[in-house]
Motif scaffolding. Sequence first.
Motif, PDB file in Angstrom:
ATOM      1  N   LYS A 145       0.657  -2.727  10.033  1.00 11.62           N
ATOM      2  CA  LYS A 145       1.384  -1.470  10.300  1.00 11.62           C
ATOM      3  C   LYS A 145       1.907  -1.404  11.732  1.00 11.62           C
ATOM      4  O   LYS A 145       1.154  -1.699  12.672  1.00 11.62           O
ATOM      5  N   GLU A 187      -5.072  -3.727   8.875  1.00 11.01           N
ATOM      6  CA  GLU A 187      -6.149  -3.066   8.144  1.00 11.01           C
ATOM      7  C   GLU A 187      -6.601  -3.881   6.958  1.00 11.01           C
ATOM      8  O   GLU A 187      -5.841  -4.669   6.397  1.00 11.01           O
ATOM      9  N   GLU A 188      -7.783  -3.570   6.527  1.00  9.37           N
ATOM     10  CA  GLU A 188      -8.287  -4.036   5.238  1.00  9.37           C
ATOM     11  C   GLU A 188      -7.421  -3.379   4.151  1.00  9.37           C
ATOM     12  O   GLU A 188      -7.047  -2.216   4.286  1.00  9.37           O
ATOM     13  N   LEU A 190      -6.960  -1.586   0.784  1.00  8.93           N
ATOM     14  CA  LEU A 190      -7.764  -0.817  -0.164  1.00  8.93           C
ATOM     15  C   LEU A 190      -7.083  -0.807  -1.522  1.00  8.93           C
ATOM     16  O   LEU A 190      -5.862  -0.960  -1.609  1.00  8.93           O
ATOM     17  N   GLU A 194      -3.517   6.749  -5.250  1.00 11.87           N
ATOM     18  CA  GLU A 194      -3.270   7.507  -4.017  1.00 11.87           C
ATOM     19  C   GLU A 194      -3.023   8.977  -4.344  1.00 11.87           C
ATOM     20  O   GLU A 194      -2.368   9.279  -5.328  1.00 11.87           O
ATOM     21  N   LYS A 216       5.241   5.468  -3.375  1.00 10.13           N
ATOM     22  CA  LYS A 216       5.756   4.874  -2.133  1.00 10.13           C
ATOM     23  C   LYS A 216       6.577   3.614  -2.364  1.00 10.13           C
ATOM     24  O   LYS A 216       7.489   3.325  -1.600  1.00 10.13           O
ATOM     25  N   GLU A 285      -3.599   7.340   5.901  1.00  3.31           N
ATOM     26  CA  GLU A 285      -2.832   7.795   7.067  1.00  3.31           C
ATOM     27  C   GLU A 285      -2.931   9.306   7.147  1.00  3.31           C
ATOM     28  O   GLU A 285      -3.187   9.974   6.144  1.00  3.31           O
TER      29      GLU A 285
END
Length: 431
Positions: A145, A187-188, A190, A194, A216, A285
């Motif tokens: 990101k 990041e890991e 996931l 959502e 998304k 986020e």
Amino acid sequence: MAKVLVVGQGGREHVLAWKLMQSPQVEEVFCAPGNAGTAEDVTNVDISATDCERLLKFAKENEIDLTVVGPEASLVAGIVDIFKAEGLRIFGPSQAAAALEGSKSFCKDIMRRANVPTADYSVFTDPTDAVQYVQEREETTFVVKADGLAAGKGVFVCSEKADAIEAIHELMTKQSFGDAGKKIVIEERLEGQEVSVLALIDGRTIVTLEPAQDHKAAYDGDEGPNTGGMGAYTPAPFATPELVDLVIEKILIPTVHTMRKNGTEFKGVLYAGIMLTNQGPKVLEFNVRFGDPEAQPVLMRLKSDLYEVLNAAANGRLKDLPELEWDERSAVCVVMASEGYPGSISSGHSIRGLDDAAKLTPDTKVFHAGTAIDGDNVVNTGGRVLGVTALGTDLSQAKKKAYEAVKCIRWQGAWCRKDISDKARQAESEA
Ligand code: AMP
Ligand code: GLY
């Protein structure tokens, strides 16, 4: 009677302006700079959403009672601080609090201090270190990101190390998102469904809105690159009342508390993007404003007076507000996009069929996002062009009505996802 200024130009700002205009307490709504849809429902003002000084001048000269800010860029630019310094009422977080969205590393740091469940992460300012980190890890999936704002497009969900390394180069070496990618978060990755849980926050009191689910990824079945959001629906069956309580307890309360302790008290909309993992809800986020397109279906279901609600929040009086009232029906918003989106787009094409879509049912509303008036025509100017939104007795009826309206509308290169809200059925079959 009140005068309201809505700052921004997308679908979220169109629904905000439209809903605020329905308040019996509101005399006039201005939208700066707005789009072709807001021009029809309210009054557009030709000032950019990040030109805080001109917006301030306009608000003073026109005796605006409440300013509502849509986009994160205006909040990160400090519009709330500028208005408040002059004694004007405005709904949104300060520049310092907006860093919760404006800097992913700040956000991660707050979550770590607040003990909020989120993906494990590391922060990098050097591409060589970032690549080495990816190469040395055991896992092969990562999320890379951009630290700064990138219109929802600076996130790369990677299934292989090679993709993660490419994303690092895209952000840090090629600098495709400019300064936003100078620092990155890895990041890991996931797994899970959502949901977006949005809450109004006046510094202390938390009032959640009806949860929604965004889509998304660009294409059907959640394939393709990340976008700002291709459609949303509410209610989201995954977000049970128990889950919302858990989100309030484990995520929203500790975050609001830690923000206050940090000297960056949060006021405004706190939008928690949540992944429902096997270990419970984790935050993907935080955003510091209404979601786009989530705001379209969510606010279409809101029966309470939005002016009263946002005014109470801006005045720090959410605790005195009666409970929000919601339409029991479901709402589905389908985003129609320009050819090329989320990459570079083909714009300036005339949009046909808007009147036919509007006439279909009173429960359908076409919110404009990237549109402008060009002579007698409405033309596409942005990637996400329209948010075609409909209410129905249940999700499948709302979906049917939304897509019926979509069918009326055409322009060269127009496209949309065909499966908005189908993920809800997955929830029902898993239940
Ligand atoms: P963000 O802007 O951080 O919400 O990221 C945009 C989208 O990328 C999210 O809505 C998710 O679909 C996906 N995403 C972000 N972080 C992760 C993660 N740690 N694991 C899996 N998917 C993610
Ligand atoms: N729909 C995602 C966002 O507003 O960031």
